[in-house]
Design a protein around this motif. Structure first.
Motif, mmCIF file in Angstrom:
data_model
loop_
_atom_site.group_PDB
_atom_site.id
_atom_site.type_symbol
_atom_site.label_atom_id
_atom_site.label_comp_id
_atom_site.label_asym_id
_atom_site.label_seq_id
_atom_site.Cartn_x
_atom_site.Cartn_y
_atom_site.Cartn_z
ATOM 1 N N LEU A 59 2.956 -9.370 4.184
ATOM 2 C CA LEU A 59 2.406 -8.032 4.012
ATOM 3 C C LEU A 59 3.160 -7.305 2.906
ATOM 4 O O LEU A 59 4.389 -7.229 2.926
ATOM 5 N N SER A 60 2.425 -6.781 1.952
ATOM 6 C CA SER A 60 3.045 -6.022 0.871
ATOM 7 C C SER A 60 3.064 -4.537 1.168
ATOM 8 O O SER A 60 3.800 -3.771 0.537
ATOM 9 N N SER A 61 2.242 -4.096 2.115
ATOM 10 C CA SER A 61 2.195 -2.679 2.487
ATOM 11 C C SER A 61 3.391 -2.329 3.350
ATOM 12 O O SER A 61 4.041 -3.198 3.931
ATOM 13 N N LYS A 62 3.681 -1.052 3.447
ATOM 14 C CA LYS A 62 4.814 -0.616 4.258
ATOM 15 C C LYS A 62 4.327 -0.246 5.660
ATOM 16 O O LYS A 62 3.163 0.115 5.851
ATOM 17 N N PRO A 63 5.201 -0.348 6.654
ATOM 18 C CA PRO A 63 4.833 0.001 8.025
ATOM 19 C C PRO A 63 4.412 1.464 8.139
ATOM 20 O O PRO A 63 4.856 2.317 7.372
ATOM 21 N N GLY A 64 3.522 1.731 9.106
ATOM 22 C CA GLY A 64 3.117 3.105 9.382
ATOM 23 C C GLY A 64 1.857 3.553 8.680
ATOM 24 O O GLY A 64 1.378 4.660 8.919
ATOM 25 N N GLU A 65 1.289 2.715 7.814
ATOM 26 C CA GLU A 65 0.058 3.082 7.132
ATOM 27 C C GLU A 65 -1.145 2.706 8.003
ATOM 28 O O GLU A 65 -1.022 1.973 8.974
ATOM 29 N N ASN A 66 -2.324 3.194 7.629
ATOM 30 C CA ASN A 66 -3.535 2.908 8.391
ATOM 31 C C ASN A 66 -4.225 1.630 7.927
ATOM 32 O O ASN A 66 -5.393 1.408 8.231
ATOM 33 N N LYS A 67 -3.504 0.825 7.185
ATOM 34 C CA LYS A 67 -4.046 -0.428 6.692
ATOM 35 C C LYS A 67 -2.922 -1.439 6.572
ATOM 36 O O LYS A 67 -1.730 -1.087 6.630
ATOM 37 N N ILE A 68 -3.291 -2.704 6.413
ATOM 38 C CA ILE A 68 -2.321 -3.727 6.055
ATOM 39 C C ILE A 68 -2.823 -4.397 4.786
ATOM 40 O O ILE A 68 -4.034 -4.518 4.568
ATOM 41 N N THR A 69 -1.894 -4.791 3.936
ATOM 42 C CA THR A 69 -2.256 -5.345 2.635
ATOM 43 C C THR A 69 -1.465 -6.610 2.354
ATOM 44 O O THR A 69 -0.276 -6.693 2.676
ATOM 45 N N ILE A 70 -2.140 -7.589 1.761
ATOM 46 C CA ILE A 70 -1.484 -8.833 1.363
ATOM 47 C C ILE A 70 -1.792 -9.112 -0.110
ATOM 48 O O ILE A 70 -2.800 -8.650 -0.642
ATOM 49 N N GLY A 71 -0.933 -9.866 -0.758
ATOM 50 C CA GLY A 71 -1.186 -10.326 -2.117
ATOM 51 C C GLY A 71 -1.455 -11.820 -2.080
ATOM 52 O O GLY A 71 -0.674 -12.575 -1.497
ATOM 53 N N VAL A 72 -2.546 -12.251 -2.679
ATOM 54 C CA VAL A 72 -2.914 -13.665 -2.649
ATOM 55 C C VAL A 72 -3.007 -14.196 -4.074
ATOM 56 O O VAL A 72 -3.847 -13.745 -4.861
#
Length: 349
Positions: A59-72
């Motif tokens: 996961l590239s996003s930080k904790p606590g956000e309303n989404k999760i993000t990955i880099g592929v």
């Protein structure tokens, strides 16, 4: 039981000519299940003909956000990575396992000083760690050494530059490009001389409490050796190996005979007879036992279990520590049975 949840792709953003940033919506009902620590990964399940593939992505996003993000990053000949870069679109739904992993940064009240070394797509979990470290405490300091072939291939370059501008007094980024000499960067790869120059010269007055290393094995081994020569304790070095299943060596082993295998999983006990030449996880998959796994390459630790009776050996191990091995932990995707009876427990970890 291994649990996957359907998540909707909320956004896809190109990062480089060969990499994309993929975000998923997290419904209110799943926010607790998908809470995570900076540095962890998720596992995606995707159909492939008559079977399925699973891939782990940090996961590239930080904790606590309303989404999760990955880099592929697209891997030549890769199955899911090519699909993600060329066919996946906003609104598509993928099956996703909740976050896992031990390569983490946990915010603390006390000021932290960390150094991260990343190469290629190894920047993905580091992005989450860097953002969390900088935002969780105004006294935290972060040094990042990031290697790529070229500026064009550097994932999250623009995001890192914005963080550099925002936290210019406590976030220091050093780019290394192995094919191009570019402004405000160093030429070459992350090697011993670069490690020493940055940690023992430029920032010699800073004493980091943790080093985070993420990327291919040669880079991790090089940096680890250099840090240890400089007196850094093994306990202060966290590593995350990035590789692809296609690059792994043959998993066949010079073993013969049968083993009575007993598996404890989700408080249930399963038994079966297996050939010792087969990997434990492969035998479980063939028997349709829903054991946890992701990369099947020995790099993500999803398939970790404890040996409670008998003996097993691993084809390779880049994750488990000496103390964990002493406690009987194995990566079942890399393990062969070596005794007449082998009992493993997925619950006791």
């Amino acid at each position: 039981m291994v649990q996957f949840y359907p998540l909707t792709v909320s956004d896809i953003t190109p990062l480089t000519p060969n990499a994309v940033d993929i975000s998923f919506e997290i419904p209110e009902s799943l926010k607790e299940a998908f809470a995570f620590e900076a540095g962890q990964y998720i596992t995606l399940k995707h159909p492939a003909g008559d079977t399925e593939i699973r891939r782990a992505y940090s996961l590239s996003s930080k904790p606590g956000e309303n989404k999760i993000t990955i880099g592929v990053k697209k891997v030549p000949g890769g199955t899911f990575s090519v699909y993600a870069n060329q066919e996946l679109k906003k609104g598509d739904v993928l099956e996703v396992m909740p976050p896992q992993g031990r390569f983490v940064f946990t915010a603390d009240r006390a000021p932290r000083k960390i150094v991260a070394f990343a190469a290629g797509s190894g920047i993905t979990p580091i992005m989450s760690i860097v953002q969390t470290a900088l935002e969780s405490n105004t006294e935290n300091k972060v040094i990042l050494v990031y290697g790529n072939k070229s500026r064009e291939e550097a994932m999250y370059f623009d995001s890192l530059q914005k963080l550099k501008e925002k936290y210019n007094d406590r976030f220091f980024v050093y780019y290394l490009f192995s094919r191009n000499q570019e402004e405000e960067s160093m030429f070459g790869r992350i090697d011993k001389s670069k490690v020493n120059y940055i940690t023992q010269n430029v920032h010699k007055s800073m004493i980091p409490d943790t080093f985070y290393l993420c990327g291919p094995l040669p880079m991790i081994e090089t940096v680890t050796a250099a840090l240890k020569e400089n007196g850094v304790s093994e306990n202060n070095i966290q590593r995350e190996l990035f590789t692809t299943p296609d690059s792994e060596a043959s998993k066949d082993a010079e073993t013969s005979g049968k083993t009575h295998l007993e598996i404890t999983l989700d408080d249930a006990v399963h038994t079966l007879e297996i050939d010792r030449k087969n990997l434990v996880l492969d035998a479980l998959i063939k028997a349709k036992i829903d054991a946890p796994f992701s990369c099947q390459g020995g790099v993500c630790s999803t398939c970790i279990a404890r040996v409670t009776e008998g003996k097993a050996s691993m084809v390779k191990n880049q994750i488990l520590t000496e103390s964990e091995l002493a406690e009987g932990f194995i990566l079942t995707c890399q393990a062969h049975a070596e005794s007449a009876v082998l009992k493993i427990d997925y619950d006791d970890i």
